[in-house]
Scaffold this motif. Sequence first.
Motif: not given
Length: 397
Positions: A194-207
């Motif tokens: 999402t938002c041209n962001m790293n997959n790991g970072y996106a999951r961390l923000l979601q959590s």
Amino acid sequence: MAAAGGARGCTSFQRRPGAGPRPPAVPGTRPSVRHGQLLLSSGLPSLDCVLGGGVAVGTLLLLEEDKYGLYSNLLFKYFLAEGVVCGHDLFIASAKEHPDNILKELPAPLLDDTHQKELGDEAAAVKSEDFHDSMKIAWRYQNLPKMEASPTTYTKFGHYYDISKKMSPELCQSIKWHSFYLHEELSFEPKMKTCNMNNGYARLLQSIQRIISQEGFDGSDPQKKQRNVLRIGIQSLGSILWGDDICCSDTPEDTHSLTKFLYVLRGLLRKSLSACIITVPAHLIQNKAIMERVTNLSDVVVGLESFIGSERETNPLYKDYHGLVHVHQIPRLNSLICDVSDTKDLAFRLKRKLFTIEVQVKKVIPYTSFCLPHPVGLSVDFLSEMGASPPTQMSKR
């Protein structure tokens, strides 16, 4: 004069009608006397002193890791251990070590008088060693203010920890905590970006966003019980283990994932009862422009420089310390200027049980006078013309 208002001895100031009782204080916090912001302890009283009283709720503390990650990992655990003792909720995220193991490795708190005395004796031995070296300290460093490095004076804000012992499982289980282990998260759900962001970072923000919302830390769903604080700890963000390549090349392919993550995270912290500590391997980030943007997107930036493997490890000027502390940035909260520390010469040392940040003292190297023979190629007449008196005799040592 009607200033007194009413009977003699009664004040004219009255409580505003309709004003309800004060909200209960959040455990483990206190308001700052400088800017009124709610503060919580970093887990190290000497670091709280450097930061102007503690870590403000709603801010991000960026910790630049030392070369081998030994001391930064210790401060990371101090922050989490303080949350356990104060009863705060924890959110632990890592791509290197499982959060369960991090929680098990937290240092044991010193809560009773027996342990306080034991650690106080060790601190007294350190002070005694400093006293014997006081004659070697340069005169301009003699009157520098001392930081709170040992539990010699009782304080209700912040605790001390014995790094030689582990926190009891009963104490760890007494608080509510959430974990995020990247390798498990990537295996549970399909890949997302999402938002041209790293997959790991996106999951961390979601959590993080889900925990803040569901537990009522953002105020949208008021907490049913007593208000509490969420402590967020993220380990080695930006490393290759998070799927980021900023530590691998001077011109990485993905240069904006980390900065976008910090931008969104900072917005979540601002509107919630939470505080975050992030360790970053800054010494591995080759592109200085990226590191500068990361610094600007953080509130507090503290760097640790270890002496391990460097020339300072054997330098007699630094024999009492294990590394230096660099305070790169302190936030401006409710004011135009930040609370700047009186001194920039900060160092840390690690004893058997005690980790402290202190004012680095400069010791004077004994000067031994000696006389040199005539310089090779320079005559006595030439030295006289230059205004220098030639040596008469070489001293015998």
